[in-house]
Design an enzyme around this catalytic site. Structure first.
Site, PDB file in Angstrom:
ATOM      1  CD  GLN A   1       3.410   5.868   2.569  1.00  0.00           C
ATOM      2  OE1 GLN A   1       2.428   5.328   2.089  1.00  0.00           O
ATOM      3  NE2 GLN A   1       4.375   5.190   3.174  1.00  0.00           N
TER       4      GLN A   1
ATOM      5  CG  HIS B   1       0.276   6.976   5.218  1.00  0.00           C
ATOM      6  ND1 HIS B   1       1.398   7.496   5.824  1.00  0.00           N
ATOM      7  CD2 HIS B   1       0.503   5.645   5.084  1.00  0.00           C
ATOM      8  CE1 HIS B   1       2.268   6.509   6.043  1.00  0.00           C
ATOM      9  NE2 HIS B   1       1.747   5.378   5.619  1.00  0.00           N
TER      10      HIS B   1
ATOM     11  CB  CYS C   1       5.071   2.494   7.517  1.00  0.00           C
ATOM     12  SG  CYS C   1       4.595   3.928   6.544  1.00  0.00           S
ATOM     13  CG  LEU C   2       6.770   0.987   1.615  1.00  0.00           C
ATOM     14  CD1 LEU C   2       6.244   1.185   0.197  1.00  0.00           C
ATOM     15  CD2 LEU C   2       7.870  -0.064   1.643  1.00  0.00           C
TER      16      LEU C   2
ATOM     17  CG  HIS D   1      -0.737   1.462   7.267  1.00  0.00           C
ATOM     18  ND1 HIS D   1       0.166   1.042   8.234  1.00  0.00           N
ATOM     19  CD2 HIS D   1      -0.027   2.246   6.412  1.00  0.00           C
ATOM     20  CE1 HIS D   1       1.356   1.567   7.958  1.00  0.00           C
ATOM     21  NE2 HIS D   1       1.268   2.297   6.862  1.00  0.00           N
ATOM     22  CD  GLU D   2      -1.105   2.494   2.680  1.00  0.00           C
ATOM     23  OE1 GLU D   2      -0.639   3.645   2.568  1.00  0.00           O
ATOM     24  OE2 GLU D   2      -0.406   1.516   3.024  1.00  0.00           O
TER      25      GLU D   2
ATOM     26  N   GLY E   1       0.842  -1.188   0.000  1.00  0.00           N
ATOM     27  CA  GLY E   1       0.000   0.000   0.000  1.00  0.00           C
ATOM     28  C   GLY E   1       0.879   1.240   0.000  1.00  0.00           C
TER      29      GLY E   1
HETATM   30 NI    NI Z   1       2.595   3.427   5.692  1.00  0.00          NI
END
Ligand code: NI
Length: 188
Positions: free
Chosen positions: A50, A144, A98-99, A140-141, A45
């Site tokens: 991000q 963000h 998380c990236l 989660h997304e 995701g």
């Molecule tokens: Ni994340």
């Protein structure tokens, strides 16, 4: 095109995303680039903040799970202007990463069921319910685009334990295999 992923400490990760319209410049290209960036980093995701954009757009592809659960593996979605309508009262906990926060995984409690309204890339509107892991990834997304990170949701004790690691990421001291942009200006 692979875009740099903005890391913990970047101000854009703390902004509330704005809704966009079909006239958003180069939207199709942006979505393609977000998928390419996510696949390159082995993510499932990715949300627009991000990649440095404070807009309400996220992409998800659970293809890495296709062997263990074909139905889940077929779950691929673009969500534009999503709005969380309901969350169930039951929660469960699961380890997340998380990236934007490389090298940190922590258990996060989230509602196990959600109802959400969103638009796809052609601006068709949907109202759908999701459960379990799919609900978790969407939440989660979604967080963000609300300026929230999963590390905000862990216990104060756990947060204290990872504080120095988070500070190091914000200062550019970390290692990861994909292209990133850290708030200290380090690019790799
Ligand atoms: Ni994340």
């Amino acid at each position: 095109m692979i875009l740099p992923i903005y890391l913990y400490g970047s101000p854009v990760l703390r902004k509330t995303g704005k809704n966009i319209g079909p006239d958003y410049p180069n939207l199709k290209e942006l979505i393609d680039n977000m998928y390419e960036t996510m696949y390159h980093a082995n993510g499932i995701g990715l949300a627009a903040p991000q990649v440095g954009l404070d807009i309400r757009l996220l992409v998800i592809d659970l293809a890495p799970y296709k062997d263990e659960d074909p139905e889940m593996g077929a779950f691929k979605k673009v969500m534009i202007n999503p709005e969380l309508l309901e969350t169930g009262s039951k929660t469960d906990s699961y380890e997340e990463g998380c990236l934007s926060i490389p090298g940190i995984n922590e258990s996060v409690s989230r509602p196990s069921k959600i109802k959400i309204r969103y638009f796809d890339e052609a601006f068709n509107e949907y109202v759908e319910e999701f459960e379990g892991f799919r609900a978790r990834v969407i939440l989660h997304e979604y967080d963000h685009i609300e300026g929230v990170l999963f590390t905000d949701k862990i216990s104060p004790l756990r947060r204290q334990l990872i504080k120095s690691k988070l500070d190091q990421i914000a200062r550019g001291k970390f290692s990861c295999s994909y292209k990133v942009k850290s708030p200290s200006g380090v690019k790799r």
